[in-house]
Design an enzyme around this catalytic site. Structure first.
Site, short mmCIF file in Angstrom:
data_model
loop_
_atom_site.label_atom_id
_atom_site.label_comp_id
_atom_site.label_asym_id
_atom_site.label_seq_id
_atom_site.Cartn_x
_atom_site.Cartn_y
_atom_site.Cartn_z
N LYS A 150 49.98 50.18 48.31
CA LYS A 150 50.65 50.97 47.23
C LYS A 150 51.73 51.81 47.80
CE LYS A 150 47.03 51.12 43.74
NZ LYS A 150 45.99 52.17 42.93
N LYS A 186 46.94 38.87 43.81
CA LYS A 186 45.91 39.05 42.71
C LYS A 186 46.61 39.56 41.49
CE LYS A 186 44.33 43.82 42.91
NZ LYS A 186 43.39 44.64 42.30
N LYS A 216 47.56 45.20 37.37
CA LYS A 216 48.46 46.04 36.33
C LYS A 216 49.88 46.30 36.90
CE LYS A 216 44.28 48.16 34.96
NZ LYS A 216 43.53 49.06 35.39
P1 ADP Z 1 44.30 46.75 39.01
O1 ADP Z 1 44.67 46.35 40.40
O2 ADP Z 1 45.27 45.87 37.96
O3 ADP Z 1 45.32 48.23 39.07
P2 ADP Z 1 42.31 48.26 39.00
O4 ADP Z 1 42.48 48.55 40.40
O5 ADP Z 1 42.13 49.51 37.75
O6 ADP Z 1 43.13 47.24 38.69
O7 ADP Z 1 40.83 47.78 39.03
C1 ADP Z 1 39.63 48.07 37.95
C2 ADP Z 1 38.62 46.95 38.53
O8 ADP Z 1 38.94 45.67 38.08
C3 ADP Z 1 38.11 47.07 39.65
O9 ADP Z 1 36.65 46.80 39.67
C4 ADP Z 1 38.68 45.84 40.42
O10 ADP Z 1 38.15 45.39 41.52
C5 ADP Z 1 38.93 44.76 39.14
N1 ADP Z 1 39.87 43.95 39.49
C6 ADP Z 1 41.18 44.50 39.44
N2 ADP Z 1 42.06 43.30 39.38
C7 ADP Z 1 41.22 42.10 39.66
C8 ADP Z 1 41.62 40.76 39.96
N3 ADP Z 1 42.58 40.21 39.94
N4 ADP Z 1 40.44 40.06 40.14
C9 ADP Z 1 39.01 40.62 39.90
N5 ADP Z 1 38.83 41.77 39.85
C10 ADP Z 1 39.84 42.57 39.72
#
Ligand code: ADP
Ligand code: TRP
Length: 341
Positions: free
Chosen positions: A113, A205, A208
């Protein structure tokens, strides 16, 4: 017998996507019957990168509504907003003062990040995992269900609890044995769905924070958008879909999504799609996705049409959560030697 305690949370940054659902929230739902479950919307984490104050409250409410729409039952679970419980910020400070800086500097998510932020990296972004440790440790959580990307943060929370708080500050009983101060949590990472990959690049992955909307399917995307995104998803020139071929991350990812969203399971879809071309497969995946999201979207709309009920759920969650959090915080304050309140 007391049920094991579970705590997890998602940031209210933009709309939740399939990765959040399949990697995290879906697992929460099944735990409600057997565990004592706490789920928070981690809005303090959402401001560790530049944010829009006009959207924060709305995104917090919509994330809470999505929890419920995905099957979190407020009668069974404590659903709350992190910033409404001041113990999170306060324990975070206490933990900050015992956490070595280099533990934070090596966090992969921070490094990733921070690169994206250029020279505008806040102290909050570095401190993010300590706040997350506070979230977990305040509730004496036994288990923390998260996607694989959060495993390192969980390890950090364990190390802070064990090495930096319990080992140094736990009070002793008459025999000199340490009394429990902070519970050391275990990560809970389910294999399937733990890593949903981007639609436009099977090796990164779904997130968001990806600027390309086409890379993810949001839980609130209308059916036409879902169909369009899947139609445009990256493929390869090989006929037949398969799991586990490192040369074909897109096939592995999309087939995995199909297995989960159709409910058919990996073995059945591997057989069904072994000879299938992408042109046949994509409409099937699109249909399974639209169908899987339909009940979530319907419930979400109902919840948003009745804001008083949603706010009442969060008020009840706040009350239950603060009763637990305040006790843990006061235990730590006392162990660290603060003047009592
Ligand atoms: P992002 O990476 O989209 O900002 P967050 O960090 O808010 O998402 O993650 C919220 C939850 O969703 C966490 O438990 C994270 O491990 C899970 N998560 C986020 N992206 C993925 C993904 N691509 N595959 C599986 N789990 C995910
Ligand atoms: N860092 C987590 C994520 O990005 C969100 C989070 C914050 C969390 N506090 C938590 C997850 C406590 C589990 C438990 O996904």
């Amino acid at each position: 017998m007391t049920r094991p305690r579970v705590l997890s949370g998602v940031q209210p940054t933009g709309s939740l996507h399939l990765g959040n659902w399949l990697g995290a929230i879906r697992n929460w739902v099944g735990l409600q019957a057997s565990h004592d479950t706490f789920f928070c919307v981690v809005d303090l984490h959402a401001i560790t990168v530049p944010h829009d104050p006009q959207r924060l409250a709305e995104d917090t409410l919509s994330t809470a509504a999505l929890y419920l729409a995905c099957g979190i039952d407020p009668d069974n679970s404590t659903v709350f907003v992190q910033s409404q419980i001041s113990a999170h910020s306060e324990l975070c400070w206490l933990l900050n003062c015992v956490t070595p800086l280099n533990w934070l500097e090596r966090m992969i998510q921070f490094k990733e990040k921070a690169i994206k932020q250029g020279d505008n990296v806040s102290v909050g972004l570095l401190d993010y995992p300590v706040l997350m440790a506070a979230d977990i440790l305040l509730y004496d959580a036994d288990l923390v269900p998260v996607g694989e990307d959060q495993k390192q943060h969980l390890e950090l929370a364990r190390d802070i609890a064990q090495q930096r708080i319990n080992a140094r500050f736990a009070p002793r009983d008459a025999k000199g044995e340490p009394l429990p101060l902070l519970k050391v949590p275990e990560p809970m990472i389910l294999r399937e769905g733990a890593r949903v990959m981007s639609l436009t690049d099977g090796s990164s992955k779904m997130s968001k924070s990806d600027p390309n909307e086409g890379s993810r399917i949001n839980l609130l995307d209308p059916p036409e958008t879902i169909v369009k995104k899947i139609k445009r998803a990256k493929t390869d020139p090989i006929l037949g879909l398969e799991f586990g071929n490192p040369e074909r991350p897109e096939a592995d990812n999309l087939l995995g999504l199909y297995a989960l969203l159709s409910g058919k399971g990996r073995q059945a879809v591997a057989a069904e799609c072994a000879q299938m071309g992408w042109g046949t497969f994509k409409p099937l995946l699109a249909e399974a996705t639209v169908e899987a999201l339909k009940p979530v979207q319907q419930k979400y709309q109902e919840l948003r049409a009745d804001p008083a009920t949603l706010l009442a759920v969060l008020a009840q969650g706040r009350q239950r959560a603060s009763a637990v959090a305040d006790q843990s915080l006061s235990r730590v304050r006392q162990a660290l030697g603060f003047l009592g309140t």
